[in-house]
Design an enzyme around this catalytic site. Sequence first.
Site, PDB file in Angstrom:
ATOM      1  N   ASP A  23      50.053  80.561  43.558  1.00 58.30           N
ATOM      2  CA  ASP A  23      51.306  79.960  42.913  1.00 58.30           C
ATOM      3  C   ASP A  23      52.685  79.691  43.841  1.00 58.30           C
ATOM      4  O   ASP A  23      52.594  80.210  44.756  1.00 58.30           O
ATOM      5  CB  ASP A  23      51.675  81.174  41.762  1.00 58.30           C
ATOM      6  CG  ASP A  23      52.659  80.778  40.884  1.00 58.30           C
ATOM      7  OD1 ASP A  23      52.523  79.636  40.443  1.00 58.30           O
ATOM      8  OD2 ASP A  23      53.223  81.686  40.212  1.00 58.30           O
ATOM      9  N   TRP A  28      58.191  75.310  45.840  1.00 53.64           N
ATOM     10  CA  TRP A  28      58.107  74.904  47.128  1.00 53.64           C
ATOM     11  C   TRP A  28      58.631  73.586  47.215  1.00 53.64           C
ATOM     12  O   TRP A  28      59.535  73.012  47.974  1.00 53.64           O
ATOM     13  CB  TRP A  28      56.702  74.874  47.588  1.00 53.64           C
ATOM     14  CG  TRP A  28      56.990  74.675  49.182  1.00 53.64           C
ATOM     15  CD1 TRP A  28      56.780  75.455  50.158  1.00 53.64           C
ATOM     16  CD2 TRP A  28      56.471  73.131  49.570  1.00 53.64           C
ATOM     17  NE1 TRP A  28      56.471  74.609  51.370  1.00 53.64           N
ATOM     18  CE2 TRP A  28      56.374  73.269  51.106  1.00 53.64           C
ATOM     19  CE3 TRP A  28      56.150  72.025  49.159  1.00 53.64           C
ATOM     20  CZ2 TRP A  28      56.072  72.264  51.938  1.00 53.64           C
ATOM     21  CZ3 TRP A  28      56.043  70.891  49.811  1.00 53.64           C
ATOM     22  CH2 TRP A  28      56.231  70.974  51.127  1.00 53.64           C
ATOM     23  N   ARG A  36      56.873  67.700  42.280  1.00 54.42           N
ATOM     24  CA  ARG A  36      55.932  68.937  42.154  1.00 54.42           C
ATOM     25  C   ARG A  36      54.506  68.640  42.731  1.00 54.42           C
ATOM     26  O   ARG A  36      54.145  69.276  43.411  1.00 54.42           O
ATOM     27  CB  ARG A  36      55.788  69.319  40.790  1.00 54.42           C
ATOM     28  CG  ARG A  36      56.973  69.902  39.995  1.00 54.42           C
ATOM     29  CD  ARG A  36      56.706  70.199  38.564  1.00 54.42           C
ATOM     30  NE  ARG A  36      55.799  71.321  38.260  1.00 54.42           N
ATOM     31  CZ  ARG A  36      55.982  72.526  38.715  1.00 54.42           C
ATOM     32  NH1 ARG A  36      57.165  73.256  38.696  1.00 54.42           N
ATOM     33  NH2 ARG A  36      54.745  73.422  38.458  1.00 54.42           N
ATOM     34  N   ASN A  71      47.484  76.334  31.695  1.00 51.86           N
ATOM     35  CA  ASN A  71      47.870  75.162  32.640  1.00 51.86           C
ATOM     36  C   ASN A  71      47.737  73.782  31.821  1.00 51.86           C
ATOM     37  O   ASN A  71      48.439  72.849  32.219  1.00 51.86           O
ATOM     38  CB  ASN A  71      47.363  74.872  34.063  1.00 51.86           C
ATOM     39  CG  ASN A  71      48.128  76.165  34.786  1.00 51.86           C
ATOM     40  OD1 ASN A  71      47.366  76.635  35.958  1.00 51.86           O
ATOM     41  ND2 ASN A  71      49.281  76.861  34.813  1.00 51.86           N
ATOM     42  N   ARG A 196      52.729  89.299  37.949  1.00 57.55           N
ATOM     43  CA  ARG A 196      51.773  89.274  36.655  1.00 57.55           C
ATOM     44  C   ARG A 196      50.611  88.776  36.925  1.00 57.55           C
ATOM     45  O   ARG A 196      50.426  87.902  37.876  1.00 57.55           O
ATOM     46  CB  ARG A 196      52.760  88.771  35.827  1.00 57.55           C
ATOM     47  CG  ARG A 196      53.139  87.167  35.939  1.00 57.55           C
ATOM     48  CD  ARG A 196      53.628  86.535  34.759  1.00 57.55           C
ATOM     49  NE  ARG A 196      54.362  85.217  35.064  1.00 57.55           N
ATOM     50  CZ  ARG A 196      55.617  85.188  35.487  1.00 57.55           C
ATOM     51  NH1 ARG A 196      56.515  85.787  35.280  1.00 57.55           N
ATOM     52  NH2 ARG A 196      56.038  83.924  35.681  1.00 57.55           N
TER      53      ARG A 196
HETATM   54  C1  IPE Z   1      48.941  80.973  37.329  1.00 60.37           C
HETATM   55  O1  IPE Z   1      50.343  80.456  37.631  1.00 60.37           O
HETATM   56  C2  IPE Z   1      47.986  79.945  37.434  1.00 60.37           C
HETATM   57  C3  IPE Z   1      47.390  79.501  38.627  1.00 60.37           C
HETATM   58  C4  IPE Z   1      48.075  79.741  39.785  1.00 60.37           C
HETATM   59  C5  IPE Z   1      46.684  78.456  38.477  1.00 60.37           C
HETATM   60  P1  IPE Z   1      51.112  79.948  36.699  1.00 60.37           P
HETATM   61  O2  IPE Z   1      52.195  79.437  37.250  1.00 60.37           O
HETATM   62  O3  IPE Z   1      50.365  79.208  35.590  1.00 60.37           O
HETATM   63  O4  IPE Z   1      51.567  81.296  35.983  1.00 60.37           O
HETATM   64  P2  IPE Z   1      52.807  81.711  34.913  1.00 60.37           P
HETATM   65  O5  IPE Z   1      53.056  80.502  34.064  1.00 60.37           O
HETATM   66  O6  IPE Z   1      53.943  81.748  35.972  1.00 60.37           O
HETATM   67  O7  IPE Z   1      52.608  83.138  34.340  1.00 60.37           O
HETATM   68  C1  IPE Z   2      50.597  76.932  41.300  1.00 54.45           C
HETATM   69  O1  IPE Z   2      51.854  76.209  41.317  1.00 54.45           O
HETATM   70  C2  IPE Z   2      49.799  75.895  40.808  1.00 54.45           C
HETATM   71  C3  IPE Z   2      49.214  75.880  39.388  1.00 54.45           C
HETATM   72  C4  IPE Z   2      49.440  76.716  38.449  1.00 54.45           C
HETATM   73  C5  IPE Z   2      48.289  74.961  39.175  1.00 54.45           C
HETATM   74  P1  IPE Z   2      52.657  76.055  40.197  1.00 54.45           P
HETATM   75  O2  IPE Z   2      52.730  74.639  39.812  1.00 54.45           O
HETATM   76  O3  IPE Z   2      52.755  77.146  39.042  1.00 54.45           O
HETATM   77  O4  IPE Z   2      54.230  76.332  40.956  1.00 54.45           O
HETATM   78  P2  IPE Z   2      55.572  77.060  40.475  1.00 54.45           P
HETATM   79  O5  IPE Z   2      54.938  78.340  39.841  1.00 54.45           O
HETATM   80  O6  IPE Z   2      56.080  76.264  39.155  1.00 54.45           O
HETATM   81  O7  IPE Z   2      56.437  77.141  41.520  1.00 54.45           O
HETATM   82 MG    MG Z   3      53.691  78.818  38.641  1.00 54.03          MG
END
Ligand code: IPE
Ligand code: IPE
Ligand code: MG
Length: 242
Positions: A23, A28, A36, A71, A196
């Site tokens: 995550d 980043w 993103r 997602n 979490r």
């Molecule tokens: C969890 O990250 C899923 C993955 C890293 C693939 P999310 O970014 O989707 O989780 P939440 O929404 O912060 O709980």
């Molecule tokens: C994890 O990074 C990748 C996936 C959940 C697919 P995020 O895309 O959730 O990155 P943040 O949490 O928005 O920084």
């Molecule tokens: Mg995330």
Amino acid sequence: MIHLRKKTVDMACLPKHIAIIMDGNGRWAKKRGLPRSAGHTRGAETFKKIVRYCGEIGISYLTVYAFSTENWNRPREEVDNLMHLLEEYLDKAGTELDSRVRVRIIGEKEMLSPILREKAIKLEEDTKERTGMVLNIALSYGGRQEILHATRALAEKVERGEMKPCDITEETLSAELYTAGQPDPDLIIRPSGEKRLSNFLLWQAAYAEFWYSDILWPSFKSVHLAEAIAAFTRRERRFGGV
Ligand code: IPE
Ligand code: IPE
Ligand code: MG
């Protein structure tokens, strides 16, 4: 014995199964004024490095959370970008991945595009005889959905008269999960500052140790993993005992 960040750790103390919630890609990128998608691209690089490192130090099972069932609710463009990256990874994995690694794609394969699904199944097939580290890639994965899926499978067996309700045990339910036959994760790692599970390995996490860090996944290095493992080796696991 193995050397982790100048410390010597007994191989027997290493976690057998490590699970990582990859995550922080979006944050980043945002910090750097990038889209993103740039974060996801860098995150994929981190993923490859960490897989290599886990293989080198002798981890038997590595499960990574790549895409959750939730997602799918992200904007279409981001979902497409992530699916494209995954497809690219699966394409190259046959040649780039350590030839000892066995890959399993865990999650709702039926939700994937036919092309991606085919590639996922092919990679599983091509690597199924391998005896090195098992790499589970959680793709369109949700812990609740996994438990539901297993519950339905058991209910169908009962309906067909193949088992009785009293045969539904921790063992028979575990055997219907995507991780059937594998040990539960010993250590679950979540970078990015969140604390979490986000629907990851709900059943299997029952007695896992957690390790959190503020580092965003694209900046995550093997030293951070070594730090997590070192912390794990210092913990006392009691499993409800004294
Ligand atoms: C969890 O990250 C899923 C993955 C890293 C693939 P999310 O970014 O989707 O989780 P939440 O929404 O912060 O709980
Ligand atoms: C994890 O990074 C990748 C996936 C959940 C697919 P995020 O895309 O959730 O990155 P943040 O949490 O928005 O920084
Ligand atoms: Mg995330």
